[in-house]
Enzyme design. Structure first.
Site, PDB file in Angstrom:
ATOM      1  N   ASP A 112     -14.179  -1.211 -76.095  1.00  0.00           N
ATOM      2  CA  ASP A 112     -14.210  -1.145 -74.775  1.00  0.00           C
ATOM      3  C   ASP A 112     -13.540  -2.520 -74.136  1.00  0.00           C
ATOM      4  O   ASP A 112     -13.674  -3.677 -74.917  1.00  0.00           O
ATOM      5  CB  ASP A 112     -15.582  -1.331 -74.213  1.00  0.00           C
ATOM      6  CG  ASP A 112     -15.358  -1.155 -72.536  1.00  0.00           C
ATOM      7  OD1 ASP A 112     -15.336  -0.126 -72.105  1.00  0.00           O
ATOM      8  OD2 ASP A 112     -15.501  -2.077 -71.814  1.00  0.00           O
ATOM      9  N   ILE A 113     -12.301  -2.404 -73.351  1.00  0.00           N
ATOM     10  CA  ILE A 113     -11.655  -3.838 -73.099  1.00  0.00           C
ATOM     11  C   ILE A 113     -12.626  -4.640 -72.106  1.00  0.00           C
ATOM     12  O   ILE A 113     -13.027  -4.100 -71.111  1.00  0.00           O
ATOM     13  CB  ILE A 113     -10.402  -3.295 -72.062  1.00  0.00           C
ATOM     14  CG1 ILE A 113      -9.382  -2.396 -73.066  1.00  0.00           C
ATOM     15  CG2 ILE A 113      -9.830  -4.563 -71.806  1.00  0.00           C
ATOM     16  CD1 ILE A 113      -8.170  -2.194 -72.410  1.00  0.00           C
ATOM     17  N   ASN A 120      -7.870  -5.651 -63.203  1.00  0.00           N
ATOM     18  CA  ASN A 120      -7.443  -4.751 -61.985  1.00  0.00           C
ATOM     19  C   ASN A 120      -7.585  -5.559 -60.782  1.00  0.00           C
ATOM     20  O   ASN A 120      -6.516  -5.402 -59.858  1.00  0.00           O
ATOM     21  CB  ASN A 120      -8.302  -3.431 -61.926  1.00  0.00           C
ATOM     22  CG  ASN A 120      -7.775  -2.455 -62.992  1.00  0.00           C
ATOM     23  OD1 ASN A 120      -6.630  -2.486 -63.209  1.00  0.00           O
ATOM     24  ND2 ASN A 120      -8.569  -1.451 -63.428  1.00  0.00           N
ATOM     25  N   ASP A 129      -3.015  -0.532 -65.965  1.00  0.00           N
ATOM     26  CA  ASP A 129      -2.549   0.568 -66.908  1.00  0.00           C
ATOM     27  C   ASP A 129      -1.620  -0.070 -68.030  1.00  0.00           C
ATOM     28  O   ASP A 129      -1.551   0.541 -69.182  1.00  0.00           O
ATOM     29  CB  ASP A 129      -1.477   1.393 -65.893  1.00  0.00           C
ATOM     30  CG  ASP A 129      -2.178   2.245 -64.970  1.00  0.00           C
ATOM     31  OD1 ASP A 129      -3.617   2.407 -65.013  1.00  0.00           O
ATOM     32  OD2 ASP A 129      -1.710   2.651 -63.905  1.00  0.00           O
ATOM     33  N   GLU A 156     -11.234   2.362 -69.652  1.00  0.00           N
ATOM     34  CA  GLU A 156     -10.754   1.336 -70.436  1.00  0.00           C
ATOM     35  C   GLU A 156     -11.420   1.469 -71.960  1.00  0.00           C
ATOM     36  O   GLU A 156     -11.510   0.259 -72.669  1.00  0.00           O
ATOM     37  CB  GLU A 156     -11.051   0.138 -69.851  1.00  0.00           C
ATOM     38  CG  GLU A 156     -12.512  -0.572 -69.972  1.00  0.00           C
ATOM     39  CD  GLU A 156     -13.279   0.004 -68.511  1.00  0.00           C
ATOM     40  OE1 GLU A 156     -14.142  -0.746 -68.294  1.00  0.00           O
ATOM     41  OE2 GLU A 156     -12.654   1.132 -67.997  1.00  0.00           O
TER      42      GLU A 156
END
Length: 258
Positions: A112-113, A120, A129, A156
């Site tokens: 997971d980022i 964002n 993106d 993500e």
């Protein structure tokens, strides 16, 4: 009447008026002519069959290529370019069956980022993106075996399917990816962003009660522990060891722009 027709006509007349020997000769000539005609017809038929067979082979090849293209399109995530969730679900069932049959370990890694929402918020969804695409490319390029697969699991989050891999091997793969990403600078427009990931790993030999949901549940528990422990680290379930990054990266600003 052509010359050839005239010769054949004279031959027939001679055979009919020439007695028994001529009749035999005429019969032999007719058999010869019949065989020649049959041979020509057979050759023509063979040519037609070969042409139709070649056309059928070309059509089948084109159909197979179109099916492969449709299969790739239906199982590829449009944003990241890696496999999608539908592919993951299907592949997990197949790999569980193989693990159960061969009694070899199967590993699942969830990545997971970290602080993705903040990316964002600070830089916009287009920047988010681009981050997803670049992270996907980095993960994909660091899977060494053709049997290993990376899928975009959602948002993500990415999932790795690592056949014939135990917990130690899964942690090593995840840690290599984590370290490379932590050391990289991702380019987004005029900015360079420092992005990290957290990862949770689970590996086991599948048995009669194993299910994709259970593997995901265990990997997700490990991922939750990695997030809760400060992010930018890899944790397995059950806990094997903590392959964490530097402590200073845990709760600081997750990216730096220039």
């Amino acid at each position: 009447m052509t010359l050839l027709d005239w010769i054949e006509f004279r031959t027939i007349v001679a055979a009919l008026t020439g007695g028994f020997v001529s009749a035999i000769a005429f019969s032999s000539w007719l058999i010869y002519k019949y065989r020649r005609r049959i041979e020509r017809m057979e050759a023509q038929l063979d040519n037609i069959i070969q042409e139709r067979t070649l056309e059928l082979q070309i059509t089948l090849q084109e159909l197979a290529e179109k099916n492969e293209l449709l299969e790739a399109q239906s199982t590829t995530d449009a944003l990241s370019g890696v496999r999608n969730r539908a592919y993951f679900d299907r592949k997990m069932v197949a790999e569980l069956n193989r693990s159960r049959r061969e009694q070899r370990p199967l590993a699942v890694v969830l990545l997971d980022i970290d602080f993705f929402k903040q990316v964002n918020d600070d830089f916009g969804h287009l920047a988010g993106d681009q981050i997803i695409r670049q992270v996907a490319e980095l993960i994909q390029s660091n899977l060494k075996r053709c049997s290993d697969h990376v899928c975009r699991y959602g948002g993500e989050e990415f999932a790795l399917i690592l056949p014939n891999t135990d917990t130690v091997g899964a942690v090593e793969v995840a840690e290599r990816i984590r370290a490379l990403l932590a050391a990289a600078a991702l380019h987004v427009a005029e900015h360079q962003l420092a992005v990290t990931i957290s990862a949770g790993c689970y590996a086991a030999n599948a048995d009669a009660d194993s299910s994709p949901e259970y593997y995901i549940h265990c990997a997700d528990k490990a991922l939750y522990q990695a997030k809760n422990a400060g992010r930018n680290q890899v944790i397995s379930y059950p806990s094997l060891f903590n392959a964490s990054a530097s402590d200073t990266a845990s709760k600081e600003q997750p990216h730096v722009s220039s």
